[in-house]
Design an enzyme around this catalytic site. Structure first.
Site, PDB file in Angstrom:
ATOM      1  NE  ARG A  42      -4.240  -1.846   1.552  1.00  0.00           N
ATOM      2  CZ  ARG A  42      -4.333  -2.929   2.300  1.00  0.00           C
ATOM      3  NH1 ARG A  42      -3.537  -3.071   3.353  1.00  0.00           N
ATOM      4  NH2 ARG A  42      -5.201  -3.859   2.011  1.00  0.00           N
ATOM      5  CE  LYS A  87      -0.461  13.664 -15.350  1.00  0.00           C
ATOM      6  NZ  LYS A  87      -0.650  14.135 -16.742  1.00  0.00           N
ATOM      7  CD  GLU A 102       6.969  16.753 -22.802  1.00  0.00           C
ATOM      8  OE1 GLU A 102       6.263  17.699 -22.414  1.00  0.00           O
ATOM      9  OE2 GLU A 102       6.495  15.690 -23.277  1.00  0.00           O
ATOM     10  CE  LYS A 131       5.038  17.938 -14.915  1.00  0.00           C
ATOM     11  NZ  LYS A 131       5.220  16.596 -15.381  1.00  0.00           N
ATOM     12  CD  GLU A 135      -3.874  15.898 -16.655  1.00  0.00           C
ATOM     13  OE1 GLU A 135      -2.695  15.600 -16.398  1.00  0.00           O
ATOM     14  OE2 GLU A 135      -4.488  15.462 -17.636  1.00  0.00           O
ATOM     15  NE  ARG A 176       0.130  17.132 -13.756  1.00  0.00           N
ATOM     16  CZ  ARG A 176       0.769  16.363 -12.894  1.00  0.00           C
ATOM     17  NH1 ARG A 176       0.435  16.375 -11.612  1.00  0.00           N
ATOM     18  NH2 ARG A 176       1.745  15.578 -13.277  1.00  0.00           N
ATOM     19  CG  ASN A 188      -2.454  16.693 -20.958  1.00  0.00           C
ATOM     20  OD1 ASN A 188      -1.436  16.138 -20.549  1.00  0.00           O
ATOM     21  ND2 ASN A 188      -3.602  16.679 -20.291  1.00  0.00           N
ATOM     22  CG  HIS A 248       1.627  15.355 -24.497  1.00  0.00           C
ATOM     23  ND1 HIS A 248       2.205  16.599 -24.654  1.00  0.00           N
ATOM     24  CD2 HIS A 248       2.574  14.584 -23.904  1.00  0.00           C
ATOM     25  CE1 HIS A 248       3.439  16.566 -24.155  1.00  0.00           C
ATOM     26  NE2 HIS A 248       3.688  15.356 -23.700  1.00  0.00           N
ATOM     27  CG  HIS A 262       0.472  10.335 -25.592  1.00  0.00           C
ATOM     28  ND1 HIS A 262      -0.182  10.739 -24.454  1.00  0.00           N
ATOM     29  CD2 HIS A 262       1.783  10.244 -25.252  1.00  0.00           C
ATOM     30  CE1 HIS A 262       0.702  10.887 -23.484  1.00  0.00           C
ATOM     31  NE2 HIS A 262       1.886  10.604 -23.928  1.00  0.00           N
ATOM     32  CG  HIS A 293       7.453  11.425 -25.015  1.00  0.00           C
ATOM     33  ND1 HIS A 293       6.143  11.005 -25.070  1.00  0.00           N
ATOM     34  CD2 HIS A 293       7.432  12.616 -24.342  1.00  0.00           C
ATOM     35  CE1 HIS A 293       5.368  11.881 -24.455  1.00  0.00           C
ATOM     36  NE2 HIS A 293       6.123  12.872 -24.004  1.00  0.00           N
TER      37      HIS A 293
HETATM   38  N1  GLY Z   1       3.428  15.111 -18.415  1.00  0.00           N
HETATM   39  C1  GLY Z   1       2.360  15.961 -18.115  1.00  0.00           C
HETATM   40  C2  GLY Z   1       2.052  16.030 -16.654  1.00  0.00           C
HETATM   41  O1  GLY Z   1       2.849  15.652 -15.826  1.00  0.00           O
HETATM   42  O2  GLY Z   1       0.973  16.447 -16.293  1.00  0.00           O
END
Ligand code: GLY
Length: 357
Positions: free
Chosen positions: A114, A136, A178, A214, A224, A228, A232, A235, A239, A255
């Site tokens: 956990r 993330k 990025e 960031k 998000e 946030r 994207n 992306h 993606h 990427h």
């Molecule tokens: N890579 C985009 C974010 O971390 O929200």
């Protein structure tokens, strides 16, 4: 330029060995593990190990480098090693690597018993400016990137500028994509500075500034729900192009290269739908093509790319949402784009004239 404070943890830029030692000592951990791959174990671990007080008092978990490792099978492998090594809840996982290691290691640690503590020592430019900040983590499954994962913040992040010297230029340019995105979405002056930079010799301050942009966004919106989403930009389409390329190209796009193609398509949509001027659109596209060149996107792939976009985890209520630019340095979230608009942007990209230097 020493430390940035993120949501609940510090991001250290200098004296990282001393900071890591301090962190390990204060945490009073029962056991610590370093997650590496065959590259970082060779090129980066020695740089970290030389400064560690407890030079040999850790176990190494090594995985194969590459996106294929960001899978449930490798995650099971990490859980198994933690169990075999007797990791208890007071253990620490140090993720030493690029985005695959930080995403996979963060996911494995946040779910093992956990949740155990983990820190990131990102070794690629891409993971320094993106993956390691904001909590993330996740794995890919059924050819869908990052579809399973959590938001769990690391306990600390350590940025070592020397690691960039171990990277091929193509990997540096992947991270630079990025950084350019950070300028486009939130800071016109930064974009201006960055677009004239030399990818072969990126100033540590430019990396710090990128992470600071960031960081400000993720502090304002850690999970998000709103702001946030500006991260994207590029992306949604990027993606899809990345997944396609991974499955079909002999030498798949990085990427960053895929995100650049996505940013060009979404810059076109920004002009069509979000008020971005024609002059700004041309400046962005010319700058990006000048640095990255053009991916040979074929019309026969558009339906497949659109199908991949339909499965994007960012979609809500069946709508494909893009974050678009209203100006250089300003962005708008939640722009619903129709299939026809997305395909039109792919057509626009495919029709761009670009002479390879
Ligand atoms: N890579 C985009 C974010 O971390 O929200």
């Amino acid at each position: 330029m020493n430390t940035l404070q993120s949501i609940s943890y510090p991001i250290h830029f200098n004296n990282i060995a001393a900071e890591l030692n301090k962190f390990i000592k204060q945490g009073n951990y029962s056991h610590f593990f370093i997650l590496t791959d065959e590259h970082t174990v060779k090129h980066c671990l020695p740089l970290i190990q030389e400064g560690l007080d407890q030079k040999d008092n850790f176990d190494i978990i090594e995985i194969n480098a590459g996106e294929e490792s960001k899978s449930i099978d490798f995650c099971v492998g990490i859980w198994k090693m933690l169990i075999d090594f007797g990791a208890d809840r007071n253990s620490l996982l140090i993720n030493l690597g690029g985005g695959v290691i930080t995403d996979l290691g963060g996911f494995a640690a946040s779910t093992y018993k956990r949740g155990i503590d983990f820190v990131h020592i990102p070794t690629t430019l891409l993971s320094q400016v993106d993956a390691s900040v904001g909590g993330k983590n996740g794995i890919d499954i059924f050819n869908l990137k990052n579809i399973i994962g959590t938001f769990t913040q690391p306990k600390a992040v350590f940025i070592e500028h020397r690691f960039l010297q171990t990277l091929p230029e193509r990997q540096v340019k992947s991270g630079l994509a990025e950084m350019l995105k950070h300028g486009l979405i939130a800071d016109a002056a930064y974009w201006e500075k960055l677009k004239h930079s030399n990818p072969e010799n990126l100033d540590a301050e430019l990396i710090y500034d990128s992470i600071a942009i960031k960081n400000k966004v993720v502090i304002a919106d850690p999970t998000e729900r709103g702001l946030r989403k500006i991260l994207n930009f590029g992306h949604t389409i990027g993606h899809a192009i990345e997944s396609y390329s991974l499955n079909n190209d002999e030498n798949p796009l990085t990427h960053g290269e895929a995100v650049v193609a996505g940013m060009i398509c979404e810059t076109y949509l920004s002009h069509k739908k979000a008020g971005l001027s024609l002059t700004a659109m041309e400046e962005i596209i010319n700058t990006l093509l000048g640095i990255y060149g053009k991916y040979p996107l074929k019309e026969s792939t558009f339906t497949q790319l659109n199908d991949i976009m339909r499965k994007d985890k960012k979609n809500l209520g069946g709508n494909i949402n893009c974050s678009l630019l209203s100006n250089i340095g300003e962005s708008k979230i939640d722009n619903i784009c129709t299939d026809a608009e997305l395909v039109e942007s792919l057509k626009f990209y495919a029709s761009l004239e670009y002479a390879q230097a």
